[in-house]
Each structure stands twice: as C-alpha cells, then as structure tokens.
Write a protein that holds these residues in place. Structure first.
Motif, PDB file in Angstrom:
ATOM      1  N   TRP A   1      44.585  42.691  22.103  1.00  0.00           N
ATOM      2  CA  TRP A   1      43.706  42.039  21.136  1.00  0.00           C
ATOM      3  C   TRP A   1      43.936  40.533  21.079  1.00  0.00           C
ATOM      4  O   TRP A   1      42.986  39.750  21.047  1.00  0.00           O
ATOM      5  CB  TRP A   1      43.887  42.654  19.746  1.00  0.00           C
ATOM      6  N   ILE A   2      45.187  40.109  21.077  1.00  0.00           N
ATOM      7  CA  ILE A   2      45.486  38.669  21.041  1.00  0.00           C
ATOM      8  C   ILE A   2      44.990  38.001  22.322  1.00  0.00           C
ATOM      9  O   ILE A   2      44.380  36.925  22.290  1.00  0.00           O
ATOM     10  CB  ILE A   2      46.987  38.408  20.820  1.00  0.00           C
TER      11      ILE A   2
ATOM     12  N   THR B   1      42.580  38.955  24.270  1.00  0.00           N
ATOM     13  CA  THR B   1      41.117  38.911  24.252  1.00  0.00           C
ATOM     14  C   THR B   1      40.611  37.811  23.326  1.00  0.00           C
ATOM     15  O   THR B   1      39.650  37.098  23.656  1.00  0.00           O
ATOM     16  CB  THR B   1      40.554  40.278  23.810  1.00  0.00           C
ATOM     17  N   ALA B   2      41.253  37.650  22.182  1.00  0.00           N
ATOM     18  CA  ALA B   2      40.837  36.604  21.240  1.00  0.00           C
ATOM     19  C   ALA B   2      41.018  35.210  21.836  1.00  0.00           C
ATOM     20  O   ALA B   2      40.117  34.356  21.743  1.00  0.00           O
ATOM     21  CB  ALA B   2      41.624  36.726  19.940  1.00  0.00           C
TER      22      ALA B   2
ATOM     23  N   THR C   1      38.448  34.640  24.537  1.00  0.00           N
ATOM     24  CA  THR C   1      37.128  34.404  23.956  1.00  0.00           C
ATOM     25  C   THR C   1      36.981  32.952  23.514  1.00  0.00           C
ATOM     26  O   THR C   1      35.944  32.312  23.759  1.00  0.00           O
ATOM     27  CB  THR C   1      36.882  35.359  22.778  1.00  0.00           C
ATOM     28  N   VAL C   2      38.024  32.419  22.903  1.00  0.00           N
ATOM     29  CA  VAL C   2      37.999  31.006  22.496  1.00  0.00           C
ATOM     30  C   VAL C   2      37.890  30.114  23.728  1.00  0.00           C
ATOM     31  O   VAL C   2      37.090  29.166  23.766  1.00  0.00           O
ATOM     32  CB  VAL C   2      39.245  30.656  21.655  1.00  0.00           C
TER      33      VAL C   2
ATOM     34  N   SER D   1      45.432  32.330  27.914  1.00  0.00           N
ATOM     35  CA  SER D   1      45.238  33.699  27.419  1.00  0.00           C
ATOM     36  C   SER D   1      45.913  34.719  28.336  1.00  0.00           C
ATOM     37  O   SER D   1      46.483  35.706  27.865  1.00  0.00           O
ATOM     38  CB  SER D   1      43.754  34.018  27.282  1.00  0.00           C
TER      39      SER D   1
END
Length: 129
Positions: A13-14, A16-17, A20-21, A48
């Motif tokens: 999740w981290i 992916t976040a 995304t940024v 990432s």
C-alpha cells in the motif's frame, strides 16, 4: 470472497501510494512541459520502488503464496523476512533467500570442468563412481 489475503500488505500500500504521487507529478510535468517536474516525478517513482523493497525486507511485505489466516492482517509483520523468501527476487537482490547448490548429476573436476551425466558417489555409500 477470497480464501486468502491476496497480498495486501503495508509495503504494498505504501509503495503504491508513493508511486501514484510520482506518476501524478510526471503527468503534471508532461502537461505543463516542465523538465523539473519530470525529474521530480521520475525520482519519486524510483523512490517508490526503493521504499517498497525496504519495507519488504524489514518484514512489512509477504512471501509469495498463501499465508496462514492469523497472518492476513496488514499490521502483521513477516518474521521470516530476515532469512529471505524462497523464489523472491527482492530478497535475492538483497543477498537473502534461496541459495542454489550445484546442479545434480554434474561432477565438478578440480580443474574446473564439469562432466554431465555422472553423479558423484556418496562417501561410504559402497557404490561405484
């Protein structure tokens, strides 16, 4: 409903976040034709990958395959991460995980050559070499 956790982990999740940024900043850089936004977006996207890899190696990822039900939660650390996960490229890149031995059925000579098809006789096995 699925019978296992489908890989939902804190590292996933981290990662992916952050990706995304990074991709959003890259897209903004393309739209406004800004080289500095492109560089920053690319750097965040690369970060990432590194953040996800680091979190995986510290136990916030998961090994491939199905985990027991008590380990399905995102807040459960994988305590086997220190030894490395079998067949995990990230663990192998970090020097962890499965160690490969010599191929079976190949005898390595002292000179460095290999003789395929001949297996080494076990010591004390009483068989012919």
């Amino acid at each position: 409903m699925s019978q296992y956790d489908e890989g939902h982990t804190f590292a996933g999740w981290i990662g992916t976040a952050v990706a995304t940024v990074g991709c959003s900043v890259l897209g903004a850089g393309i739209c406004v034709t800004s080289a500095s936004l492109l560089v920053v977006g690319f750097a965040v996207t690369v970060a990432s990958v590194l953040v996800t890899w680091d979190l995986h190696l510290t136990g916030w990822g998961k090994p491939s395959g199905i985990r027991p039900r008590d380990q399905w939660g995102m807040r459960v650390r994988d305590l086997s991460a220190r030894e490395g996960h079998p067949d995990c490229w990230g663990c192998r890149l970090a020097g962890r995980g499965r160690r490969t031995a010599e191929a079976p059925g190949v005898v390595v000579r002292a000179s460095g050559g290999a003789v395929p098809g001949r297996e080494a006789a076990a010591v004390g096995a009483g068989g012919e070499a």
